[in-house]
Design a protein around this motif. Structure first.
Motif, PDB file in Angstrom:
ATOM      1  N   ALA A  35      68.039 -35.487  46.313  1.00 16.73           N
ATOM      2  CA  ALA A  35      67.570 -35.146  44.969  1.00 16.73           C
ATOM      3  C   ALA A  35      67.770 -36.290  43.984  1.00 16.73           C
ATOM      4  O   ALA A  35      67.059 -36.377  42.976  1.00 16.73           O
ATOM      5  N   LEU A  36      68.722 -37.176  44.254  1.00 14.39           N
ATOM      6  CA  LEU A  36      69.035 -38.247  43.302  1.00 14.39           C
ATOM      7  C   LEU A  36      67.829 -39.146  43.049  1.00 14.39           C
ATOM      8  O   LEU A  36      67.525 -39.498  41.918  1.00 14.39           O
ATOM      9  N   ARG A  37      67.158 -39.532  44.122  1.00 16.29           N
ATOM     10  CA  ARG A  37      66.021 -40.441  43.991  1.00 16.29           C
ATOM     11  C   ARG A  37      64.910 -39.814  43.140  1.00 16.29           C
ATOM     12  O   ARG A  37      64.329 -40.464  42.268  1.00 16.29           O
ATOM     13  N   ALA A  38      64.634 -38.525  43.384  1.00 13.90           N
ATOM     14  CA  ALA A  38      63.565 -37.851  42.629  1.00 13.90           C
ATOM     15  C   ALA A  38      63.905 -37.769  41.147  1.00 13.90           C
ATOM     16  O   ALA A  38      63.032 -37.976  40.290  1.00 13.90           O
ATOM     17  N   ILE A  39      65.164 -37.494  40.830  1.00 13.92           N
ATOM     18  CA  ILE A  39      65.576 -37.383  39.424  1.00 13.92           C
ATOM     19  C   ILE A  39      65.464 -38.728  38.724  1.00 13.92           C
ATOM     20  O   ILE A  39      64.937 -38.830  37.610  1.00 13.92           O
ATOM     21  N   ILE A  40      65.938 -39.786  39.375  1.00 14.70           N
ATOM     22  CA  ILE A  40      65.903 -41.116  38.761  1.00 14.70           C
ATOM     23  C   ILE A  40      64.459 -41.599  38.603  1.00 14.70           C
ATOM     24  O   ILE A  40      64.099 -42.203  37.590  1.00 14.70           O
ATOM     25  N   GLU A  63      61.940 -39.852  37.996  1.00 12.26           N
ATOM     26  CA  GLU A  63      61.327 -39.122  36.879  1.00 12.26           C
ATOM     27  C   GLU A  63      61.630 -39.769  35.540  1.00 12.26           C
ATOM     28  O   GLU A  63      60.726 -40.020  34.731  1.00 12.26           O
ATOM     29  N   PHE A  64      62.919 -40.062  35.264  1.00 10.59           N
ATOM     30  CA  PHE A  64      63.242 -40.596  33.935  1.00 10.59           C
ATOM     31  C   PHE A  64      63.073 -42.117  33.848  1.00 10.59           C
ATOM     32  O   PHE A  64      63.043 -42.671  32.751  1.00 10.59           O
ATOM     33  N   MET A  65      62.936 -42.800  34.993  1.00  9.13           N
ATOM     34  CA  MET A  65      62.721 -44.250  34.951  1.00  9.13           C
ATOM     35  C   MET A  65      61.242 -44.616  34.860  1.00  9.13           C
ATOM     36  O   MET A  65      60.907 -45.772  34.632  1.00  9.13           O
ATOM     37  N   LEU A  66      60.354 -43.640  35.038  1.00 12.90           N
ATOM     38  CA  LEU A  66      58.922 -43.931  35.034  1.00 12.90           C
ATOM     39  C   LEU A  66      58.469 -44.580  33.729  1.00 12.90           C
ATOM     40  O   LEU A  66      57.847 -45.649  33.727  1.00 12.90           O
ATOM     41  N   ASP A  67      58.795 -43.921  32.588  1.00  9.20           N
ATOM     42  CA  ASP A  67      58.364 -44.466  31.298  1.00  9.20           C
ATOM     43  C   ASP A  67      59.020 -45.799  31.001  1.00  9.20           C
ATOM     44  O   ASP A  67      58.398 -46.693  30.403  1.00  9.20           O
TER      45      ASP A  67
END
Length: 477
Positions: free
Chosen positions: A421-426, A428-432
């Motif tokens: 789950a860590l990779r998916a969360i990071i 998400e917020f690192m995209l912008d």
């Protein structure tokens, strides 16, 4: 002018000779394969070499002559034999490199391949695993000792009155606890071929799906079709819990108990005939024999609902009275899987013969918030280090506040998929951030805050040559 032409001609001749020598060495490295029966030279014997690089073993050639004679064709008609009947391209072997079998090395070299003194001791193996795998201390200790003993057995090749048995392992742990990553790291550290396969694709022989021998074919491919190298490799069979016996079914269990029965001979050690470069024996590819006696098998699975079986066994003692155990005593026990027994695995659907060939059974812990924070920042290839390196290529520093890391770990625990789950969360917020940062060359540092992770604020940035942190615009909110 004549001298120059002579020099150029000799130069071209030298290059052609070098190419011929390289081609000859490459051809000598691999075995010749009979075009008809697809057996290698080591099994079929010496080959008859025909034009256009066709090789036929003496047995197939004799059968061909017998067929010709039976049909009334005179032997003299063989004088008009045309190799084109085999549909070969001129001068090109039809066997691709992925299906060629390497020749076995002489015995003197074979003894020097695996030296017992070169095997790292358990504490060294565990120390190297510590650099990549966070937590799981007990699992790393067990796997280090098991691997050390296994490869001592392979190197010593003991066949006297005291024969050392194989150290096959069964890993039980929740999803995202690091089962596959642990095995991948181990194989890379030991520099041995590794094949990772999924038990869900395996079926009984004769049915749609992969035969059990396909796991050996994958290991052979990982060893570059070198049989001797493959016989010292590691096979990791993931999702092993998916081949448990099916309950309440009237149809034939071709992907459950039948697969367990088929794996028995591989786990124990036997000569298996496997296709080279394919997973199906019916394919027109060469076959070779691999001995699984020295192959280390590691099986892993999440075993969902195994906790209920363990609780049911432990709660058998619950009754009415002062010495009775409470029925909810183990409901919130985080280490319930560590109390697993052979009886529980049999109840789950694993047959006794299969469990008996996996003598080392151990469990992995579910990752806590503290462990997830360490997974984010401590391993050599940690996710945060990867993103810091990506932004450093844009000459921008990336920093994470400790509160932000705890917020990420909390979100991962809520998803109940472990470290995955860590990779998916990071992401998400690192995209912008990854999208906006390259627009402005004045940005020198980005600081990720807890408010940004919880979508209550924005990350802080520092411009180059300025010590005053500012908020990134609302487009990153």
């Amino acid at each position: 002018m004549n001298d120059k032409e002579t020099f150029e001609d000799s130069k071209e001749t030298t290059i052609e000779e070098k190419n011929d020598n390289i081609k000859q060495e490459t051809e000598n490295e691999y075995e010749d394969i009979c075009y008809i029966c697809r057996r290698p030279e080591s099994r079929a014997g010496r080959m008859m070499k025909l034009p256009n690089n066709i090789h036929i073993c003496s047995e197939c050639m004799q059968k061909t002559f017998d067929t010709i004679n039976t049909n009334g064709v005179s032997f003299m008609d063989m004088a008009n034999f045309n190799p084109a009947m085999f549909q070969m391209n001129n001068g090109v072997d039809d066997v691709p490199k992925s299906q060629k079998i390497k020749k076995k090395k002489p015995k003197e070299e074979k003894e020097q391949v695996f030296d017992i003194k070169s095997i790292p001791s358990p504490h060294i193996i565990k120390g190297q695993l510590d650099e990549f795998v966070i937590g799981q201390e007990y699992a790393k200790k067990v796997i280090s000792v098991a691997v050390y003993n296994h490869y001592k057995r392979v190197a010593s090749n003991t066949m006297d009155e005291i024969e050392i048995e194989k150290s096959n392992m069964l890993m039980i742990g929740p999803t995202g606890s690091g089962k596959t990553f642990l095995v991948k790291t181990l194989a890379r550290l030991l520099n041995v071929p590794l094949a990772i396969t999924d038990a869900t694709s395996l079926t009984e022989a004769g049915y749609i799906g992969d035969d059990v021998e396909s796991v050996i074919s994958k290991l052979l491919a990982a060893a570059d079709n070198d049989v001797e190298k493959a016989e010292r490799g590691i096979i990791f069979i993931d999702e092993i819990d998916k081949i448990a016996k099916k309950r309440n079914t009237n149809s034939r269990d071709v992907s459950g108990e039948s697969v367990q029965q088929g794996l028995l001979k591989l786990l124990e050690g036997s000569d298996v005939e496997v296709p080279v470069g394919a997973t199906n024996k019916n394919a027109m590819v060469p076959l070779t024999t691999v001995n699984t006696r020295n192959i280390l098998f590691i099986c892993g699975g999440a075993f969902p609902e195994l906790e209920k079986i363990i609780k049911k066994r432990l709660n058998k003692q619950s009754s009415i009275g002062f010495s009775a155990d409470l029925k909810d005593k183990y409901d919130n026990d985080p280490d319930i899987l560590q109390k697993v027994s052979i009886e529980d695995l049999r109840e789950f659907g694993m047959i006794p013969e299969f469990i008996g060939r996996l003598p080392i059974i151990y469990t992995l812990e579910g990752l806590t918030q503290e462990m997830l924070v360490k997974v984010l920042k401590e391993p050599k290839n940690a996710i945060l280090k990867q993103y810091k390196k990506l932004l450093l290529l844009d000459e921008v520093d990336l920093e994470f506040e400790e509160d932000a890391l705890e917020a990420i770990a909390q979100k991962a625990i809520e998803k109940k998929t472990g470290a995955r789950a860590l990779r998916a969360i990071i992401e998400e917020f690192m995209l912008d951030i990854m999208y906006e940062i390259p627009k402005d060359s004045n940005i020198g540092r980005v600081i990720i805050t807890r408010d940004y992770i919880e979508k209550k604020g924005a990350p802080r940035i520092e411009l180059r040559g300025s010590n005053n942190p500012k908020l990134i615009g609302s487009n990153l909110n």
